[in-house]
Enzyme design. Sequence first.
Site, short mmCIF file in Angstrom:
data_model
loop_
_atom_site.label_atom_id
_atom_site.label_comp_id
_atom_site.label_asym_id
_atom_site.label_seq_id
_atom_site.Cartn_x
_atom_site.Cartn_y
_atom_site.Cartn_z
N GLY A 42 -13.28 12.14 -60.37
CA GLY A 42 -13.53 10.90 -61.13
C GLY A 42 -14.82 10.19 -60.81
N GLU A 97 -16.39 5.75 -55.47
CA GLU A 97 -15.11 6.02 -56.13
C GLU A 97 -15.14 5.57 -57.58
OE1 GLU A 97 -12.50 7.43 -56.59
OE2 GLU A 97 -10.97 7.18 -55.08
N ASP A 101 -7.00 1.60 -56.97
CA ASP A 101 -5.75 1.21 -57.62
C ASP A 101 -4.82 0.70 -56.52
OD1 ASP A 101 -3.93 1.12 -59.80
OD2 ASP A 101 -3.20 3.13 -59.34
N PHE A 151 -4.04 1.48 -67.75
CA PHE A 151 -4.52 2.83 -67.42
C PHE A 151 -5.76 3.13 -68.24
CE2 PHE A 151 -4.78 7.37 -67.04
CZ PHE A 151 -4.48 7.54 -65.69
N VAL A 152 -6.86 3.38 -67.54
CA VAL A 152 -8.14 3.57 -68.22
C VAL A 152 -8.67 5.00 -68.09
CG1 VAL A 152 -8.88 1.16 -68.12
CG2 VAL A 152 -9.34 2.66 -66.17
P1 IMP Z 1 -5.14 4.82 -55.39
O1 IMP Z 1 -4.99 5.72 -54.22
O2 IMP Z 1 -3.83 4.34 -55.95
O3 IMP Z 1 -6.10 3.66 -55.14
O4 IMP Z 1 -5.67 5.69 -56.57
C1 IMP Z 1 -6.94 6.08 -56.70
C2 IMP Z 1 -7.07 7.23 -57.68
O5 IMP Z 1 -6.06 7.23 -58.70
C3 IMP Z 1 -8.37 7.09 -58.42
O6 IMP Z 1 -9.43 7.68 -57.69
C4 IMP Z 1 -8.08 7.77 -59.73
O7 IMP Z 1 -8.34 9.14 -59.62
C5 IMP Z 1 -6.60 7.54 -59.97
N1 IMP Z 1 -6.38 6.40 -60.90
C6 IMP Z 1 -5.90 5.18 -60.60
N2 IMP Z 1 -5.84 4.39 -61.68
C7 IMP Z 1 -6.33 5.12 -62.71
C8 IMP Z 1 -6.57 4.84 -64.11
O8 IMP Z 1 -6.34 3.75 -64.65
N3 IMP Z 1 -7.08 5.87 -64.84
C9 IMP Z 1 -7.38 7.09 -64.30
N4 IMP Z 1 -7.20 7.38 -63.00
C10 IMP Z 1 -6.67 6.42 -62.21
MG MG Z 2 -10.52 9.27 -57.95
#
Ligand code: IMP
Ligand code: MG
Length: 174
Positions: A42, A97, A101, A151-152
């Site tokens: 990403g 990053e 999230d 969700f984007v």
């Molecule tokens: P975290 O560990 O929950 O902070 O998630 C981080 C990872 O989840 C990001 O690097 C994304 O790959 C994925 N992610 C979280 N939210 C989204 C979204 O809204 N769209 C697409 N990927 C997401």
């Molecule tokens: Mg990611």
Amino acid sequence: MEDKIRVLLTEEEVNSRISEIAAQISRDYAGKHVHMICILKGGVFFTCELAKRLTVPVSLDFMSVSSYGDDTKSSGVVRIVKDLDEPLAGKHVLIVEDIIDSGRTLSYLIEVLKQRGPEDIRLCTLLDKPERRVKKQVKVDYTCFTIPDEFVVGYGLDYAQKYRNLPYIGVVEQ
Ligand code: IMP
Ligand code: MG
């Protein structure tokens, strides 16, 4: 069936904000060499656009971690799928990053990378969804956009591996 995608941030908005953040990072790292770590997949579009706009010396490395399946929900499990090529000792590390999230991925990753002896570590993200944060200790140094809990996709972000190539950020309408 085609998903319907609503534009949240246009390509122009994203690019102009990246230029602002790049100017800020270039000022903050004046006289230093920035070692950018792109979090695959990403972070790849954002990393390129950011790196192109930095005026300080830059090196790049890539890491792939998985915390999600082909779903929109976090599994809470973080696994290193591809590790860095270069050591970090003495370097000014900037993690790049796509989105923070829950913060699970980054809180884990920062702990792992700290063990490798960098001079310092900062975190830069294209998007931040603070409402969803579980790991509150994750400190984000540079955020391009704070967005609501939706969700984007686009600009590197996917939904089941689709839409990474969209030049803007959009919301998948369910
Ligand atoms: P975290 O560990 O929950 O902070 O998630 C981080 C990872 O989840 C990001 O690097 C994304 O790959 C994925 N992610 C979280 N939210 C989204 C979204 O809204 N769209 C697409 N990927 C997401
Ligand atoms: Mg990611």
